[in-house]
Enzyme design. Sequence first.
Site, mmCIF file in Angstrom:
data_model
loop_
_atom_site.group_PDB
_atom_site.id
_atom_site.type_symbol
_atom_site.label_atom_id
_atom_site.label_comp_id
_atom_site.label_asym_id
_atom_site.label_seq_id
_atom_site.Cartn_x
_atom_site.Cartn_y
_atom_site.Cartn_z
ATOM 1 N N VAL A 55 0.811 -1.230 0.000
ATOM 2 C CA VAL A 55 0.000 0.000 0.000
ATOM 3 C C VAL A 55 0.844 1.279 0.000
ATOM 4 C CG1 VAL A 55 -2.081 -0.990 1.057
ATOM 5 C CG2 VAL A 55 -0.303 -0.011 2.531
ATOM 6 N N ASN A 71 -7.560 -1.777 5.368
ATOM 7 C CA ASN A 71 -7.183 -2.391 6.649
ATOM 8 C C ASN A 71 -5.688 -2.485 6.901
ATOM 9 O OD1 ASN A 71 -7.527 -4.540 8.929
ATOM 10 N ND2 ASN A 71 -6.321 -5.586 7.348
ATOM 11 N N SER A 102 -8.573 3.266 15.037
ATOM 12 C CA SER A 102 -8.185 2.649 16.315
ATOM 13 C C SER A 102 -8.682 3.563 17.421
ATOM 14 C CB SER A 102 -6.665 2.535 16.403
ATOM 15 O OG SER A 102 -6.270 2.319 17.753
ATOM 16 N N TYR A 115 1.922 6.124 15.653
ATOM 17 C CA TYR A 115 0.780 5.277 15.254
ATOM 18 C C TYR A 115 -0.540 6.010 15.543
ATOM 19 C CZ TYR A 115 -2.340 1.165 15.347
ATOM 20 O OH TYR A 115 -3.361 0.275 15.136
ATOM 21 N N ALA A 172 -1.030 9.191 15.827
ATOM 22 C CA ALA A 172 -1.175 10.342 14.924
ATOM 23 C C ALA A 172 -1.677 9.874 13.557
ATOM 24 C CB ALA A 172 0.162 11.069 14.787
ATOM 25 N N LYS A 224 -3.475 7.192 12.949
ATOM 26 C CA LYS A 224 -4.874 6.757 13.075
ATOM 27 C C LYS A 224 -5.810 7.956 13.252
ATOM 28 C CE LYS A 224 -4.493 2.293 12.577
ATOM 29 N NZ LYS A 224 -4.990 1.678 11.332
ATOM 30 N N ILE A 229 -7.578 -6.066 20.053
ATOM 31 C CA ILE A 229 -8.055 -7.296 19.423
ATOM 32 C C ILE A 229 -6.840 -8.231 19.299
ATOM 33 C CG2 ILE A 229 -9.296 -8.260 17.451
ATOM 34 C CD1 ILE A 229 -10.908 -5.955 18.605
HETATM 35 P P1 NAI Z 1 -1.757 -7.738 11.514
HETATM 36 O O1 NAI Z 1 -0.319 -7.393 11.684
HETATM 37 O O2 NAI Z 1 -2.211 -9.125 11.832
HETATM 38 O O3 NAI Z 1 -2.252 -7.407 10.047
HETATM 39 C C1 NAI Z 1 -1.828 -6.275 9.317
HETATM 40 C C2 NAI Z 1 -1.922 -6.597 7.861
HETATM 41 O O4 NAI Z 1 -1.481 -5.471 7.095
HETATM 42 C C3 NAI Z 1 -1.048 -7.776 7.461
HETATM 43 O O5 NAI Z 1 -1.758 -8.582 6.559
HETATM 44 C C4 NAI Z 1 0.137 -7.119 6.772
HETATM 45 O O6 NAI Z 1 0.764 -7.947 5.837
HETATM 46 C C5 NAI Z 1 -0.576 -5.941 6.123
HETATM 47 N N1 NAI Z 1 0.364 -4.907 5.711
HETATM 48 C C6 NAI Z 1 1.272 -4.246 6.465
HETATM 49 N N2 NAI Z 1 1.971 -3.391 5.695
HETATM 50 C C7 NAI Z 1 1.467 -3.497 4.434
HETATM 51 C C8 NAI Z 1 1.768 -2.874 3.192
HETATM 52 N N3 NAI Z 1 2.735 -1.948 3.067
HETATM 53 N N4 NAI Z 1 1.037 -3.225 2.100
HETATM 54 C C9 NAI Z 1 0.070 -4.154 2.191
HETATM 55 N N5 NAI Z 1 -0.252 -4.792 3.333
HETATM 56 C C10 NAI Z 1 0.443 -4.466 4.439
HETATM 57 O O7 NAI Z 1 -2.538 -6.676 12.399
HETATM 58 P P2 NAI Z 1 -4.102 -6.453 12.639
HETATM 59 O O8 NAI Z 1 -4.267 -6.331 14.100
HETATM 60 O O9 NAI Z 1 -4.914 -7.421 11.888
HETATM 61 O O10 NAI Z 1 -4.290 -4.991 12.017
HETATM 62 C C11 NAI Z 1 -5.215 -4.683 10.989
HETATM 63 C C12 NAI Z 1 -5.615 -3.233 11.090
HETATM 64 O O11 NAI Z 1 -6.323 -3.020 12.313
HETATM 65 C C13 NAI Z 1 -4.427 -2.259 11.120
HETATM 66 O O12 NAI Z 1 -4.755 -1.096 10.389
HETATM 67 C C14 NAI Z 1 -4.310 -1.926 12.598
HETATM 68 O O13 NAI Z 1 -3.687 -0.687 12.804
HETATM 69 C C15 NAI Z 1 -5.769 -1.927 13.005
HETATM 70 N N6 NAI Z 1 -6.027 -2.077 14.428
HETATM 71 C C16 NAI Z 1 -5.702 -3.229 15.088
HETATM 72 C C17 NAI Z 1 -5.981 -3.351 16.440
HETATM 73 C C18 NAI Z 1 -5.667 -4.583 17.221
HETATM 74 O O14 NAI Z 1 -5.838 -4.551 18.445
HETATM 75 N N7 NAI Z 1 -5.250 -5.679 16.612
HETATM 76 C C19 NAI Z 1 -6.625 -2.255 17.173
HETATM 77 C C20 NAI Z 1 -6.927 -1.101 16.377
HETATM 78 C C21 NAI Z 1 -6.637 -1.032 15.045
#
Ligand code: NAI
Length: 253
Positions: free
Chosen positions: A65, A91, A144, A157, A159, A161, A190
């Site tokens: 992305v 996401n 978030s 992070y 900032a 979000k 989560i």
């Molecule tokens: P995760 O680390 O399991 O998943 C993140 C995903 O984003 C992965 O599939 C990764 O490969 C992908 N990714 C990272 N950089 C990328 C790039 N340059 N291009 C394409 N894909 C890329 O983490 P999670 O928890 O599933 O996070 C998903 C979203 O939810 C994120 O935006 C995170 O900030 C947000 N979030 C997560 C929370 C949590 O407690 N797990 C809480 C609040 C928000």
Amino acid sequence: MPYDLSGQCAFVSGASSGLGRRFALVLAQAGAKVAIAARRADRLRELRREIEGFDGRAIPIALDVQDAASVREAVAQAETELGAITILVNNAGIAIPKPFLETEEADWDAIVGTNLKGAWLLAKEVANHMARLGHGGSIINVASIISDRVIGHNAVYGAAKAGIVHLTRAMANELARHQIRVNAISPGYITTEMTQGFIESGEAENIRKRIPLRRLGAPEDLDGALLLLASEASSFMTGSVITVDGGQSVNPL
Ligand code: NAI
């Protein structure tokens, strides 16, 4: 069926793990064809098999992305293979927890580049297609609860979000004339790969005590908000941010 997504075509970034993987499965179960996009293609093939296991349709797409050319190519590939995108789940995200005084320019570039610039690039590309084709659609950004609360060691992070929340509202305002709705989901803690290290460090127990529902969330806790925002059930919602955090953000300090 208010949450039926038959005939819809969804694009999920960061679908290789955690929330993105779950979002893709849920959209496919509701009947949407899903472009599953991330950098780790091997994981995407496994997810595709799982979706095809219940007669769903998914195509894996390599995507960074942060790279505008990669975003353009990924969206074009999804539309060629599946049809016009009507649902985008923005996401993909990363966190690099660090004390503020130790944050480096490379951390800023990676965190803001993925969470904010990446989300902007992808939303702009998809929204341009939706506007040109005139069919409208639903864009769901993943924010978030840290977007408007402070936690330690996540200044950059948070900032990024906070930027996502603003982007959501500004896009909602400008894109409504194209029948494109833009909303955000704002999760609390989560359990995913992103929070794994933190959970294993034992910190999770302290957090759990501050969550009124007394547990961390699981990816499936976001299913309801996702289906609401992706479907016609939210046809009069745009510019909204739905918090899904077990009550953490209303717990008094
Ligand atoms: P995760 O680390 O399991 O998943 C993140 C995903 O984003 C992965 O599939 C990764 O490969 C992908 N990714 C990272 N950089 C990328 C790039 N340059 N291009 C394409 N894909 C890329 O983490 P999670 O928890 O599933 O996070 C998903 C979203 O939810 C994120 O935006 C995170 O900030 C947000 N979030 C997560 C929370 C949590 O407690 N797990 C809480 C609040 C928000």
